[in-house]
Enzyme design. Structure first.
Site, short mmCIF file in Angstrom:
data_model
loop_
_atom_site.label_atom_id
_atom_site.label_comp_id
_atom_site.label_asym_id
_atom_site.label_seq_id
_atom_site.Cartn_x
_atom_site.Cartn_y
_atom_site.Cartn_z
CG HIS A 274 -1.74 1.26 1.32
ND1 HIS A 274 -2.61 1.65 0.33
CD2 HIS A 274 -1.80 2.23 2.26
CE1 HIS A 274 -3.17 2.78 0.66
NE2 HIS A 274 -2.69 3.17 1.83
CB CYS A 275 3.54 2.37 2.09
SG CYS A 275 2.42 2.39 3.51
CB ILE A 276 7.01 1.23 -1.35
CG1 ILE A 276 7.47 1.04 0.10
CG2 ILE A 276 8.20 1.58 -2.22
CD1 ILE A 276 8.45 -0.09 0.30
#
Length: 438
Positions: A274-276
């Site tokens: 979800h983040c990088i």
């Protein structure tokens, strides 16, 4: 009134008499809920997904690395999941763990955050602390969250308290758990910071207070952009090394022997989670407001986003050398979760590769012991289920593409029986005619 509200809240948190509310019961929210329940707090979980709520209340989690025993223990200690957001009034500490994806224009989509804040606003009361955990751009808490929390007359910093504390979950990593990962906390005011630290201090071993919510928001972005940029660098190096006939994984292993000034990052078929893959675009979007073009960060994003197409090109070229086209070739993708040993499909580059294979006429299948059936996703759809790997199944494929290197795979079996093996993870280090590094 500020000190009375704050003192009452601090005492309730210190005595574990506070009720903890977790909004969003996914990969971030569930571990938090379980942690607070395990240390003696009553926890109320909120989610719009009725099936997820029913599942948790029956003692089961669909997240693979969360054992049902932990859910049952939490239920025995007062945990309850609900879709009734009016019950926000029952809780003292509220943690917002909702998605912050990108829209189709690769711009921040804060609709989950804003809708959640609008939904809870009518049920807020004096003496609560609200913590946003979702990854976002600097200024979100102040510009988007605070006005919604205050819309019914409550004053943040006096009647209720707001902090930003970014999640740092690493699913299925046994080295780090919710409580052992240091937690950054930034408050809207000094009183807000005190409330935020009191909210987290009993559940988390080490807290890292910072001067503002914007600082905490930027900290989260820096952490993930750091990885995105370095992975983008090594993905570009992979392409150069491949053209030169050099094994990039051998290069990385050799460079990693340097005891200072070098941290190894490894290439792959793209970025997932979800983040990088998302965080860089949150910062680049916000930076434009200040007249800044984040060219370095955007370039890394372009490199990483292009990796599935690079892998597809290597696959097509390898099939072509064997007098086959992608169209009508039987192609199996091994591992479709975004990283090894998890069932998390968010932003998985394997899915983009699967779409390229399907759209170019390939006869597609996949094998992933952690994802038995292709899940419902917002932007991707396949009516496929995982295929068990056997010598016969492998031998009938025209190509096998290793995209996620799960420990559960039998790599010797795969190498022995696959006619053509595209390795995007550097799992196979020996040079063999049927193995192509990508």
């Amino acid at each position: 009134m500020t000190q009375t509200s704050l003192d009452t809240l601090l005492k309730k948190l210190s005595d574990k008499q506070a009720v903890i509310g977790i909004v969003g019961l996914g990969y971030v929210g569930q571990p938090l809920a379980l942690r607070y329940s395990e240390i003696g707090f009553r926890v109320l979980g909120f989610d719009l997904d009725e099936s997820k709520v029913q599942e948790l209340n029956s003692g089961h989690s669909s997240i693979e690395h969360i054992q049902d025993e932990r859910i049952s223990y939490a239920l025995d200690n007062g945990f309850e999941a609900t879709t009734n957001f009016s019950r926000i009034a029952e809780v003292d500490g509220i943690m917002l763990c909702v998605p912050t994806p990108l829209n189709k224009y690769r711009e921040p989509d804060l609709s989950f955050v804003t809708a959640t804040c609008d939904q809870i606003a009518d049920h807020l009361r004096t003496g609560q602390v609200v913590a946003l955990e979702s990854t976002t751009y600097p200024g979100t808490t102040k510009e988007e969250v605070l006005p919604r929390l205050e819309k019914n007359g409550l004053k943040v910093g006096e009647d209720l308290f707001a902090v930003y504390s970014p999640e740092r979950e690493d699913p299925a990593n046994p080295e780090f758990t919710t409580n052992t990962i240091p937690k950054v906390v930034g408050g809207h005011s000094d009183a807000c910071l005190k409330a935020g630290l009191a909210l987290y201090e009993q559940a988390i071993d080490k807290l890292v207070p910072v001067s503002s919510t914007e600082t905490a928001e930027m900290t989260k972005l820096l952490e993930n952009i750091h990885r995105a940029v370095n992975i983008g660098l090594v993905n570009e190096m992979k392409v150069v090394a491949d053209r030169m006939g050099i094994d990039i994984f051998e290069v990385i292993d050799a460079a990693a022997t340097k005891p200072f000034g070098f941290t190894p990052y490894y290439p792959g078929p793209g970025l997932g989670g979800h983040c990088i893959p998302i965080d860089p675009f949150y910062l680049t979007w916000k930076a434009r407001e200040y007249g800044i073009n984040t060219r370095f960060i955007e370039l890394a994003g372009e490199v990483n986003t292009a990796m599935p197409e690079y892998v597809f090109g290597k696959l097509a070229s390898a099939l072509n050398e064997r007098r086959k086209a992608v169209r009508d070739s039987k192609i199996m993708v091994l591992g479709i979760a975004y990283k090894k040993n998890v069932d998390d499909m968010r932003e998985s580059p394997a899915v983009t590769l699967m779409e390229l294979i399907r759209d170019n006429g390939g006869d597609l299948s996949y094998s992933d012991p952690h994802v038995p059936t292709f899940p419902t996703m917002r932007e991707h759809f396949f009516e496929l289920s995982s295929v068990d790997l056997t010598p016969e199944v492998l031998a009938e494929q025209d190509a096998v593409v290793l995209t996620t290197n799960h420990d559960a795979f039998d790599y010797e079996l795969i190498s022995k029986h696959a006619k053509l093996l595209i390795d995007t993870r550097g799992k196979y280090r020996t040079s063999e005619d049927h193995i192509v590094r990508a």
